[in-house]
Design a protein around this motif. Structure first.
Motif, mmCIF file in Angstrom:
data_model
loop_
_atom_site.group_PDB
_atom_site.id
_atom_site.type_symbol
_atom_site.label_atom_id
_atom_site.label_comp_id
_atom_site.label_asym_id
_atom_site.label_seq_id
_atom_site.Cartn_x
_atom_site.Cartn_y
_atom_site.Cartn_z
ATOM 1 N N UNK A 17 0.838 -1.202 0.000
ATOM 2 C CA UNK A 17 0.000 0.000 0.000
ATOM 3 C C UNK A 17 0.878 1.260 0.000
ATOM 4 N N UNK A 18 1.993 1.214 0.728
ATOM 5 C CA UNK A 18 2.881 2.373 0.799
ATOM 6 C C UNK A 18 3.556 2.637 -0.548
ATOM 7 N N UNK A 19 4.029 1.554 -1.191
ATOM 8 C CA UNK A 19 4.695 1.746 -2.485
ATOM 9 C C UNK A 19 3.683 2.153 -3.564
ATOM 10 N N UNK A 20 2.433 1.696 -3.445
ATOM 11 C CA UNK A 20 1.390 2.115 -4.387
ATOM 12 C C UNK A 20 1.121 3.607 -4.226
ATOM 13 N N UNK A 21 1.093 4.078 -2.988
ATOM 14 C CA UNK A 21 0.834 5.497 -2.744
ATOM 15 C C UNK A 21 1.968 6.384 -3.270
ATOM 16 N N UNK A 22 3.165 5.842 -3.344
ATOM 17 C CA UNK A 22 4.289 6.653 -3.798
ATOM 18 C C UNK A 22 4.461 6.647 -5.324
ATOM 19 N N UNK A 23 3.650 5.876 -6.038
ATOM 20 C CA UNK A 23 3.740 5.846 -7.509
ATOM 21 C C UNK A 23 3.189 7.137 -8.101
ATOM 22 N N UNK A 24 3.603 7.446 -9.330
ATOM 23 C CA UNK A 24 3.023 8.612 -10.013
ATOM 24 C C UNK A 24 1.508 8.417 -10.180
ATOM 25 N N UNK A 25 0.739 9.510 -10.215
ATOM 26 C CA UNK A 25 -0.726 9.424 -10.242
ATOM 27 C C UNK A 25 -1.289 8.598 -11.401
ATOM 28 N N UNK A 26 -0.711 8.690 -12.595
ATOM 29 C CA UNK A 26 -1.271 7.949 -13.728
ATOM 30 C C UNK A 26 -1.059 6.432 -13.573
ATOM 31 N N UNK A 27 0.125 6.004 -13.075
ATOM 32 C CA UNK A 27 0.363 4.568 -12.843
ATOM 33 C C UNK A 27 -0.534 4.044 -11.723
ATOM 34 N N UNK A 28 -0.658 4.845 -10.676
ATOM 35 C CA UNK A 28 -1.490 4.448 -9.543
ATOM 36 C C UNK A 28 -2.941 4.299 -9.980
ATOM 37 N N UNK A 29 -3.445 5.244 -10.789
ATOM 38 C CA UNK A 29 -4.837 5.180 -11.254
ATOM 39 C C UNK A 29 -5.061 3.933 -12.111
ATOM 40 N N UNK A 30 -4.088 3.568 -12.940
ATOM 41 C CA UNK A 30 -4.225 2.380 -13.782
ATOM 42 C C UNK A 30 -4.295 1.108 -12.922
ATOM 43 N N UNK A 31 -3.442 1.047 -11.912
ATOM 44 C CA UNK A 31 -3.444 -0.126 -11.030
ATOM 45 C C UNK A 31 -4.741 -0.190 -10.234
#
Length: 145
Positions: free
Chosen positions: A101-115
């Motif tokens: 969850x922490x590494x997901x939160x630190x991803x860029x917004x577009x990658x995070x939204x896709x995941x």
């Protein structure tokens, strides 16, 4: 059939060989043969104390490691049992991607939204939610309002 006493007597030190013949004595009774126990095998020398201690310590360490592994598995099971189906699926998908969850939160917004979109889609599939039926219902409600 007669068994040669030479070989089996090697396993019983300190005993005399039995008489080879089974003749009847003058009294009419069979000669009393000494009773033989089953051959036993034992250590020729006692185990050194250092070796015994090392074996005990190794067994104790194995027991501690097994208990720690068991406790870890029990804690993981309890954590998963408290989650909902959607939360478990989310955790499984993040684990498959090698994320937390922490590494997901630190991803860029577009990658995070896709995941996040992939996770939502998988959860809906798993729970049997039909997106087209929801979209039709939402459109009908919006038209009524």
């Amino acid at each position: 059939m007669k068994i040669d006493s030479g070989m089996h007597m090697a396993y019983m030190p300190g005993r005399q060989a039995a008489r080879q013949d089974n003749s009847i004595s003058a009294g009419g009774e069979a000669d009393a043969l000494p009773r033989r126990g089953a051959p036993t095998v034992g250590p020729s020398m006692p185990m050194p104390a250092g070796l015994a201690n090392a074996l005990w310590l190794a067994a104790a360490r194995r027991d501690e490691e097994a208990k720690a592994a068991s406790d870890g598995l029990a804690a993981e099971f309890m954590e998963l049992s408290r989650m909902t189906a959607a939360e478990r699926l989310r955790k499984e998908m993040l684990d498959a991607l090698g994320l937390t969850e922490e590494s997901l939160a630190s991803l860029p917004p577009d990658e995070r939204a896709a995941i996040e979109a992939d996770i939502r889609r998988a959860v809906k599939e798993q729970l049997g939610i039909d997106e087209t039926a929801e979209a039709t219902q939402q459109a009908a409600e919006a038209a009524e309002a």
